[in-house]
Design a protein around this motif. Structure first.
Motif, PDB file in Angstrom:
ATOM      1  N   ARG A  89      51.034   4.247  -5.489  1.00  0.00           N
ATOM      2  CA  ARG A  89      49.990   3.248  -5.222  1.00  0.00           C
ATOM      3  C   ARG A  89      49.368   2.925  -6.500  1.00  0.00           C
ATOM      4  O   ARG A  89      48.890   3.662  -7.177  1.00  0.00           O
ATOM      5  CB  ARG A  89      49.039   3.537  -4.078  1.00  0.00           C
ATOM      6  CG  ARG A  89      49.546   3.465  -2.652  1.00  0.00           C
ATOM      7  CD  ARG A  89      48.328   3.872  -1.857  1.00  0.00           C
ATOM      8  NE  ARG A  89      48.795   4.079  -0.419  1.00  0.00           N
ATOM      9  CZ  ARG A  89      47.882   4.286   0.713  1.00  0.00           C
ATOM     10  NH1 ARG A  89      46.591   4.257   0.363  1.00  0.00           N
ATOM     11  NH2 ARG A  89      48.454   4.182   1.728  1.00  0.00           N
ATOM     12  N   PRO A  90      48.783   1.498  -6.884  1.00  0.00           N
ATOM     13  CA  PRO A  90      48.085   1.432  -8.043  1.00  0.00           C
ATOM     14  C   PRO A  90      46.824   1.779  -7.917  1.00  0.00           C
ATOM     15  O   PRO A  90      46.177   1.867  -7.100  1.00  0.00           O
ATOM     16  CB  PRO A  90      48.267  -0.146  -8.287  1.00  0.00           C
ATOM     17  CG  PRO A  90      48.450  -0.621  -6.757  1.00  0.00           C
ATOM     18  CD  PRO A  90      49.408   0.157  -6.054  1.00  0.00           C
ATOM     19  N   ARG A  91      46.322   2.053  -9.206  1.00  0.00           N
ATOM     20  CA  ARG A  91      44.687   2.491  -9.153  1.00  0.00           C
ATOM     21  C   ARG A  91      43.778   1.418  -8.594  1.00  0.00           C
ATOM     22  O   ARG A  91      42.791   1.625  -8.065  1.00  0.00           O
ATOM     23  CB  ARG A  91      44.359   2.848 -10.430  1.00  0.00           C
ATOM     24  CG  ARG A  91      42.918   3.303 -10.621  1.00  0.00           C
ATOM     25  CD  ARG A  91      42.634   3.747 -12.048  1.00  0.00           C
ATOM     26  NE  ARG A  91      42.844   2.492 -13.056  1.00  0.00           N
ATOM     27  CZ  ARG A  91      42.480   2.735 -14.450  1.00  0.00           C
ATOM     28  NH1 ARG A  91      42.064   3.740 -14.740  1.00  0.00           N
ATOM     29  NH2 ARG A  91      42.808   1.635 -14.983  1.00  0.00           N
ATOM     30  N   ALA A  92      44.356   0.159  -9.197  1.00  0.00           N
ATOM     31  CA  ALA A  92      43.429  -1.044  -8.707  1.00  0.00           C
ATOM     32  C   ALA A  92      44.337  -2.049  -8.647  1.00  0.00           C
ATOM     33  O   ALA A  92      45.256  -2.189  -9.347  1.00  0.00           O
ATOM     34  CB  ALA A  92      42.135  -1.175  -9.589  1.00  0.00           C
ATOM     35  N   VAL A  93      43.821  -3.350  -8.088  1.00  0.00           N
ATOM     36  CA  VAL A  93      44.708  -4.312  -7.979  1.00  0.00           C
ATOM     37  C   VAL A  93      43.846  -5.636  -8.401  1.00  0.00           C
ATOM     38  O   VAL A  93      42.423  -5.772  -7.973  1.00  0.00           O
ATOM     39  CB  VAL A  93      44.959  -4.960  -6.507  1.00  0.00           C
ATOM     40  CG1 VAL A  93      45.740  -6.318  -6.195  1.00  0.00           C
ATOM     41  CG2 VAL A  93      45.837  -3.745  -5.868  1.00  0.00           C
ATOM     42  N   LEU A  94      44.045  -6.333  -9.555  1.00  0.00           N
ATOM     43  CA  LEU A  94      43.382  -7.472 -10.168  1.00  0.00           C
ATOM     44  C   LEU A  94      43.929  -8.647  -9.662  1.00  0.00           C
ATOM     45  O   LEU A  94      45.194  -8.842  -9.939  1.00  0.00           O
ATOM     46  CB  LEU A  94      43.522  -7.200 -11.694  1.00  0.00           C
ATOM     47  CG  LEU A  94      43.033  -5.875 -12.305  1.00  0.00           C
ATOM     48  CD1 LEU A  94      43.334  -5.850 -13.665  1.00  0.00           C
ATOM     49  CD2 LEU A  94      41.646  -5.595 -11.876  1.00  0.00           C
ATOM     50  N   ILE A  95      43.203  -9.723  -9.352  1.00  0.00           N
ATOM     51  CA  ILE A  95      43.766 -10.865  -8.780  1.00  0.00           C
ATOM     52  C   ILE A  95      43.091 -12.003  -9.718  1.00  0.00           C
ATOM     53  O   ILE A  95      41.863 -12.146  -9.886  1.00  0.00           O
ATOM     54  CB  ILE A  95      43.663 -11.267  -7.231  1.00  0.00           C
ATOM     55  CG1 ILE A  95      44.108 -10.253  -6.383  1.00  0.00           C
ATOM     56  CG2 ILE A  95      44.160 -12.543  -6.870  1.00  0.00           C
ATOM     57  CD1 ILE A  95      44.050 -10.309  -4.883  1.00  0.00           C
TER      58      ILE A  95
END
Length: 473
Positions: free
Chosen positions: A52-58
């Motif tokens: 999984r990614p560490r964080a999701v930026l949108i």
């Protein structure tokens, strides 16, 4: 003032709907299926992420992108933090907006770009910066937009945004890639298969897969402007020339971006429910592959079916007494909506409802989650929001008496976990102050299906308020 007689006049509603908002709402299910097809063609289903990614930026511009980021954050929960990158700038125009990547973003993070415009120069620069830092970049934007061409297959993965059905048909017809078939006699509605991504609208009056077909529930208004969405080049298109719509490919100046944003400002693509689903579905499918939430293709197909079902119940040809969206619109006339929500999906739906009311109708609304909404809004229940005259004053001038805006509670509920619910306390508080209350509770189904139903009903209600009220639609 809300003209309630207009609600039961489908032809008058169609004439008033100069931006095609009703058609856009009715086509939401078809947009989901088209988005699923575009997602599959982009190869999202074959991705095999390594952890999984560490964080999701949108990042993205407009109400639709903001609602997408809010919903993704709610559905992802604790699986990974979801951070929306808010734009800065001197104006809400494509060329004036700026996005900045956080200093901590790196190879273990995922950047999602969702926009209904795609001509924002700063979004292309953001994707370039993320690529240099090693972030995985995924962009959802109109097919021929500069952003899709800038990101391409070198800087990340691109998924063309599903356009409205009439725009896709007009685009293909202009370029000679589609011949209008003769309309057969009305057939029986075919059963949908799992791969049916071009199914007809919710009433089945058109043959399956016929783009540009109008929904059978009376949304025959023409859109306010022609779209520039073309279906010519895919994500890996060459960048040596100029597309047929005259838009430069990679070097997009600020002046051009601002003009493009202004040109699209009056289209339903920028504000309607179809744009929201066209941006959301590819991101849900991607995050399902990444293990951050559960949105398999079969669930998203059920979401499309639920949207079709709501469109059948809430279409303009359905009378107000049996139409939940028209009923809600009539109940909210001359009132301040207090949108109380219960459940993760309902909370996102409530915030989007409040934002859509402000954008499409110019009507203020407040959204809050239960049980915090009870103390936060209790004083509003007994207040005269407009500061008008005392209704108990027998000698007041009733001719010149300004309309008194009273609050009305709109309770959006998801299925309570473990049977615990604050709904009875909410009803007691509202009725104890003589405040009306409207309740929407979805039918049984998955969390995404419940969300789709709440969003669809409130979207239709917002459109009816805009058309039958004083807002220019």
């Amino acid at each position: 003032m809300l003209d309630e007689s207009l609600l039961d006049a489908p032809d008058a509603l169609a004439r008033a709907d100069r931006r095609g908002l009703l058609r856009d709402a009715a086509e939401a299910g078809a947009r989901v299926r088209t988005a699923l097809r575009n997602t599959a063609e982009a190869g999202v289903g074959g991705l095999a992420p390594e952890g999984r990614p560490r964080a999701v930026l949108i990042a993205g511009s407009g109400t639709a992108a903001t609602a997408v980021a809010d919903l993704v954050g709610a559905l992802a929960g604790a699986a990974a933090p979801v951070v929306r990158l808010s734009p800065t700038g001197v104006a809400p125009a494509a060329g004036a907006l700026r996005w900045a990547l956080p200093g901590w973003a790196g190879p273990v993070d995922l950047l999602l770009i969702a926009t209904t415009d795609g001509s924002e120069p700063s979004l292309a620069l953001l994707a370039e910066q993320a690529y240099r830092r090693g972030c995985t970049v995924v962009a959802v934007a109109p097919r021929t937009s500069p952003l899709i061409e800038a990101v391409g297959n070198t800087h990340g993965l691109t998924v063309p945004m599903a356009p409205p059905l009439n725009e896709r048909y007009e685009s293909q017809e202009r370029h000679g890639r589609l011949e209008r078939p003769e309309r057969p006699e009305r057939p029986e509605r075919p059963e949908r298969s799992g791969n049916d991504t071009e199914a007809d609208g919710p009433t089945g009056n058109e043959p399956a897969g016929e783009p540009g077909s109008e929904s059978g529930n009376g949304t025959g208004a023409e859109p306010g402007s022609e779209s520039g969405a073309e279906s010519g080049s895919g994500p890996g298109a060459e960048s040596g020339g100029r597309p047929e719509n005259g838009r430069p490919e990679n070097n997009v100046g600020a002046e051009h971006g601002a003009a493009a944003g202004a040109e699209r400002a009056d289209t339903p693509t920028a504000v309607g429910s179809g744009a929201f689903w066209a941006l959301l579905v590819p991101l849900l499918a991607l995050l399902d592959r990444a293990g951050l939430l559960s949105a398999p293709p079969e669930t998203l197909q059920k979401v499309a079916d639920r949207l079709d079902s709501v469109a059948e119940r809430c279409g303009p040809a359905v009378a107000t007494y049996s139409n939940p969206a028209k009923t809600l619109a009539a109940e909210l006339a001359e009132s301040l909506p207090l949108i109380w929500t219960e459940g993760t999906a309902a909370a996102s739906a409530g915030r989007r409802f409040a934002a859509a009311l402000a954008e499409l109708t110019g009507r203020a609304a407040l959204a809050a989650e239960l049980p915090d909404a009870l103390p936060a809004h209790s004083a509003l229940l007994a207040a005269d929001v407009t500061g008008g005259t005392d209704l108990d004053d027998f000698f007041r001038d009733r001719v010149e008496d300004p309309g008194r805006t009273r609050p009305r509670v709109v309770l959006l509920r998801d299925r309570p976990v473990g049977g615990l619910t604050a709904a009875p306390a909410a009803r007691d508080l509202a009725l104890g102050h003589g405040t009306g209350i409207s309740e929407l509770e979805p039918e049984d189904g998955s969390e995404l299906e419940a969300l789709a139903e709440l969003l669809a009903v409130t979207d239709f209600a917002t459109v009816y308020l805009a058309l039958a009220g004083n807002a220019p639609a």
